[in-house]
Design a protein around this motif. Structure first.
Motif, short mmCIF file in Angstrom:
data_model
loop_
_atom_site.label_atom_id
_atom_site.label_comp_id
_atom_site.label_asym_id
_atom_site.label_seq_id
_atom_site.Cartn_x
_atom_site.Cartn_y
_atom_site.Cartn_z
N VAL A 39 -10.14 -2.45 4.01
CA VAL A 39 -8.99 -3.35 3.92
C VAL A 39 -7.71 -2.52 3.87
N ALA A 40 -6.59 -3.19 4.18
CA ALA A 40 -5.30 -2.51 4.19
C ALA A 40 -4.80 -2.20 2.78
N GLU A 41 -4.99 -3.12 1.86
CA GLU A 41 -4.50 -2.96 0.48
C GLU A 41 -5.45 -3.66 -0.48
N LEU A 42 -5.47 -3.17 -1.71
CA LEU A 42 -6.20 -3.81 -2.80
C LEU A 42 -5.24 -4.03 -3.96
N PRO A 43 -5.62 -4.91 -4.91
CA PRO A 43 -4.73 -5.19 -6.04
C PRO A 43 -4.28 -3.91 -6.76
N ILE A 44 -3.04 -3.90 -7.14
CA ILE A 44 -2.34 -2.83 -7.86
C ILE A 44 -2.57 -1.44 -7.27
N GLY A 45 -2.86 -1.40 -5.98
CA GLY A 45 -3.01 -0.12 -5.28
C GLY A 45 -4.34 0.56 -5.46
N ALA A 98 -9.79 0.36 0.25
CA ALA A 98 -8.44 0.46 0.80
C ALA A 98 -8.45 1.68 1.71
N SER A 99 -8.35 1.45 3.01
CA SER A 99 -8.63 2.49 3.99
C SER A 99 -7.39 2.92 4.75
#
Length: 151
Positions: free
Chosen positions: A134-140, A98-99
């Motif tokens: 990626v913009a987001e990953l599961p549960i932050g 998550a970048s």
């Protein structure tokens, strides 16, 4: 020849329990000689180690450690399915980071997983790899890792 379980003991590494799936999937599945893990997050004792984006909320150095945690969770999933000592070689690692905007250090983050696999498995730990921002990953989560091994 030492077993992988003995190698883990030599390194002082204990595999964690298998992280419970967050949705409708299994932690690992086998097809022929291949074991594929679902994406593993940096859970420690059932809790997410950190949240946020790498390069903003989480430093690259911290994220590299979280990648190592993810790979231990992936190995735990493999172990629960077929036993760690049945691994012949590590085939591929897919890492998601998550970048924060402008962060391009994904390969360095995923090195946390790759370097630990090399330490554990030696030449049999050398693998193909992807390191994806990626913009987001599961549960932050800041990092997620998938693993493919041959058994």
């Amino acid at each position: 020849m030492t077993t992988w379980s003995n190698r883990l003991k030599e390194l002082g590494i204990e595999l964690p329990g298998v992280a419970a799936p967050l949705a409708a999937y299994v932690p690992a599945t086998q097809s022929g000689p291949w074991v594929f893990t679902s994406g593993q997050l940096p859970f420690v004792e059932g809790k997410l180690s950190a949240t946020g984006k790498v390069g903003a909320d989480v430093s690259p150095e911290e994220a590299k450690q979280y990648a190592a945690t993810c790979i231990l969770n992936a190995l735990a999933a493999v172990h629960a399915l077929v036993g760690i000592d049945s691994i012949k070689r590590v085939v591929k690692v897919v890492g998601f980071v998550a970048s924060a905007e402008g962060f391009t250090g994904q390969p360095g983050v995923i090195n946390g997983a790759s370097e630990l696999l090399g330490e554990i498995f030696g030449d049999e730990g050398k693998h193909a790899r992807s390191a994806v921002g990626v913009a987001e990953l599961p549960i932050g989560a800041p990092v997620e890792i998938e693993l493919i091994v041959e058994v």
